[in-house]
Design an enzyme around this catalytic site. Structure first.
Site, mmCIF file in Angstrom:
data_model
loop_
_atom_site.group_PDB
_atom_site.id
_atom_site.type_symbol
_atom_site.label_atom_id
_atom_site.label_comp_id
_atom_site.label_asym_id
_atom_site.label_seq_id
_atom_site.Cartn_x
_atom_site.Cartn_y
_atom_site.Cartn_z
ATOM 1 N N ASP A 201 0.820 -1.198 0.000
ATOM 2 C CA ASP A 201 0.000 0.000 0.000
ATOM 3 C C ASP A 201 0.863 1.261 0.000
ATOM 4 O O ASP A 201 1.852 1.339 0.728
ATOM 5 C CB ASP A 201 -0.857 -0.047 1.284
ATOM 6 C CG ASP A 201 -1.958 0.991 1.309
ATOM 7 O OD1 ASP A 201 -2.724 1.069 0.340
ATOM 8 O OD2 ASP A 201 -2.049 1.731 2.311
ATOM 9 N N GLU A 243 1.604 -0.429 -5.031
ATOM 10 C CA GLU A 243 0.654 0.628 -5.355
ATOM 11 C C GLU A 243 1.450 1.925 -5.376
ATOM 12 O O GLU A 243 1.815 2.459 -4.326
ATOM 13 C CB GLU A 243 -0.456 0.717 -4.308
ATOM 14 C CG GLU A 243 -1.505 1.745 -4.702
ATOM 15 C CD GLU A 243 -2.170 2.465 -3.538
ATOM 16 O OE1 GLU A 243 -3.236 3.041 -3.752
ATOM 17 O OE2 GLU A 243 -1.614 2.486 -2.425
HETATM 18 C C1 BGC Z 1 -5.576 2.258 -0.404
HETATM 19 C C2 BGC Z 1 -6.769 2.976 0.144
HETATM 20 C C3 BGC Z 1 -6.489 3.364 1.582
HETATM 21 C C4 BGC Z 1 -5.173 4.122 1.698
HETATM 22 C C5 BGC Z 1 -4.728 4.228 3.111
HETATM 23 C C6 BGC Z 1 -4.524 3.279 -0.313
HETATM 24 O O1 BGC Z 1 -3.833 3.810 -1.244
HETATM 25 O O2 BGC Z 1 -5.758 1.771 -1.688
HETATM 26 O O3 BGC Z 1 -7.918 2.212 0.050
HETATM 27 O O4 BGC Z 1 -7.507 4.200 2.052
HETATM 28 O O5 BGC Z 1 -4.148 3.489 1.002
HETATM 29 O O6 BGC Z 1 -4.197 3.022 3.563
#
Ligand code: BGC
Ligand code: CA
Length: 561
Positions: A201, A243
């Site tokens: 993440d 991500e």
């Molecule tokens: C996730 C989100 C989340 C955020 C905080 C992101 O980029 O995809 O769903 O709210 O991280 O953890």
């Protein structure tokens, strides 16, 4: 050898345990329920399941606020249930990757509780503090409009703490070596329990410098190498899918020039241009986005997706392009979010039109990378705009026409099932679509089967073939002396396209239709196709003749010379 890099030619399916299947009838999905659905997922043909966070959490950001990294939230079951689940996946040849949310913890995490209670606690330095309100506290919010600042005063600590996301998600001080060690320990723990890697993440924020004096955060890319090396030592075939919504010129910093950092990244750049292409029937900018994200190490791979669990962020598009996408796919304010995106699911964005859904998915599956499917998209599930923020697209899976779509026996599911309108469970559910050979579900199953049989997409080199029509995208892949070619018409009107495959001699003269009977034979080196509105074609290049001749020349040494 190629099978070792399983993520290069897989199909990933993303789901949240909380909303998939409730086995014990308390209104919340659980591991036992999910485990019962493994044959469904296996039948669909997915090769890996990505689980959104399921660890103990106050659930203020749907689990992205973790209060214990080494457990399963009791609402979903036990660690034992988790291991039964990963075992069930393994038995069926499916892998599991899980979310790794280590940019921040929940403010209810014991580390943060100790950090705020005692300035001398070793955990104090696990977070990012400031005695005074930092000058830029009202900048850099990820959720503008909902999140007020990135620094919040904590009465107990008598100091300000940094949070890139919501105020209940204090950022970890990832520069602290003890925090780094803990991150490795978390990975090691789950790897031991049977997962094949992580969807990491918010990677750019994890590796960014943080602190009251940091005006422009700088990424510490070496951390990525540390994560990667650790994983490879523990279990060679485990991966990280990052991500990281970054610019194409930064891609190689994340993959590493020699592929020594992240194995996979989501291709956000292509994602946005793909939606523009669908909205405007204009594939020019998409072709440019493909070219811009082409350079990557041989072992690295893109994660390709349409909609995910967050909003569709359009920040990379020009204002004019954004306007078109908003107009077509999210004209109402209620459909938009954070001043930059659209929060709907794919099916309602495309008017529930199966031709357009097939086109979008066919396109996504044939772009360079590994497809990542969002649960429910295989049956064209809709959204519930009455739910706040991104929750609207996170409603329970619709299994049947039974009450609450067969998701739960409880009369009060924690997150309501969509039960009215065109996307209600009575009209959109797995059971009905199973019986209908032309359903979205059966189409998805067939297209996944074919996608897996075309490894050229995951492994090969691609080329955009000139179609002389912006509504039509033609892509050719070459790999190990094989070529495949895909034609997509993004316009609602039929098109006649003429193109040359672009291989030497007559190698491209025959195109074998992989999904239907429309083979194509070139005349004087050019193919002419009539392709219906929102039509798509998957071709293998070279008919039987060509293949036979090639064996003669390459294989048996029986060539004339
Ligand atoms: C996730 C989100 C989340 C955020 C905080 C992101 O980029 O995809 O769903 O709210 O991280 O953890
Ligand atoms: Ca339950």
């Amino acid at each position: 050898m190629i099978d070792d890099l399983w993520y290069k030619n897989g199909v990933i399916y993303c789901l949240s345990v909380a909303t998939y299947m409730d086995a014990n009838g308390d209104g919340i999905g659980d591991f036992k329920g999910l485990t019962r659905r493994l044959d469904y997922l296996h039948g669909l043909g997915v090769t890996a399941i990505w689980l959104m966070p399921f660890q103990p959490s106050p659930y203020r950001d749907d689990g992205y606020d973790i209060s214990d990294y080494y457990g399963v939230d009791p609402r979903y079951g036990t660690l034992g249930d988790f291991v039964e689940f990963t075992h069930g996946c393994k038995q069926r040849g499916m892998r599991v990757i899980i979310d790794l949310v280590v940019n921040h913890t929940s403010d209810q995490h014991p580390w943060f509780k100790q950090a705020r209670a005692d300035p001398n606690s070793p955990y104090r330095d696990w977070y990012v503090w400031s005695d005074k309100k930092p000058a830029h506290a009202d900048q850099g919010m990820v959720f503008p409009g909902v999140q007020k600042s990135t620094w919040t005063h904590d009465k107990q600590a008598k100091a300000w703490y940094f949070h890139r996301f919501y105020e209940f998600q204090p950022d970890l001080n990832t520069a602290n070596p003890y925090v780094q060690e803990e991150i490795l320990k978390i990975m090691g723990f789950w790897i031991q329990l049977g997962v094949s890697g992580f969807r990491m993440d918010a990677v750019p924020f994890v590796i960014a410098t943080k602190g009251p004096k940091v005006k422009k955060p700088v990424e510490q890319f070496d951390m990525l190498r540390t994560f990667r090396e650790f994983l490879q030592w523990r279990k060679g075939d485990s991966i990280i899918l990052a991500e990281a919504n970054v610019r194409p010129e930064d891609d190689l910093h994340y993959f590493g020039d020699d592929g020594e950092r992240m194995q996979m990244m989501f291709n956000f750049h292509v994602n946005q241009h793909l939606f523009y292409a669908l909205a405007a029937a204009d594939t020019g900018p998409l072709a440019k986005a493909l070219a811009a994200t082409k350079p990557r190490p041989a072992t690295a791979q893109w994660g390709l997706f349409l909609r995910n669990h967050d909003e569709l962020d359009l920040g990379r598009l020009t204002k004019a392009q954004q306007r078109i996408v908003f107009e077509k796919f999210g004209p109402d304010k209620t459909m938009q979010l954070y001043d930059r995106g659209i929060r709907r699911r794919l099916a309602p964005m495309l008017g529930g039109d199966q031709r357009r859904l097939e086109l979008a998915y066919s396109l996504m599956m044939t772009l360079p990378g590994t497809p990542v499917i969002r649960y429910g998209d295989e049956i064209a599930m809709g959204d519930n705009l009455a739910l706040p923020e991104r929750r609207c697209a996170r409603t329970p899976m619709q299994w049947s026409t039974e009450p609450h779509g067969g998701f739960t026996k409880s009369d009060k599911p924690e997150i309501p099932v969509i039960d009215h309108g065109a996307y209600g469970f009575e009209h959109v559910n797995v059971a009905q679509q199973r019986r209908d050979p032309d359903s979205m579900l059966n189409w998805t199953e067939r297209i996944i089967r074919m996608r897996k049989e075309v490894p050229e997409i995951g492994w090969g080199d691609f080329k955009v073939i000139a179609a002389r029509d912006p509504a039509v995208l033609i892509l050719r892949y070459d790999w190990r002396n094989n070529s495949v070619l895909f034609v997509h018409n993004l316009d609602e009107q039929p098109r006649e396209v003429s193109f040359a495959v672009g291989l030497p001699d007559d190698a491209g003269d025959t195109l074998i239709d992989l999904l239907g009977p429309n083979h194509s034979h070139a005349s004087r080196g050019r193919h002419k196709l009539l392709i219906e509105g929102y039509g798509y074609r998957w071709f293998r290049v070279g008919g039987l003749d060509y293949l036979l001749r090639r064996t003669e020349v390459d294989g048996g040494g029986r060539s004339k010379a």
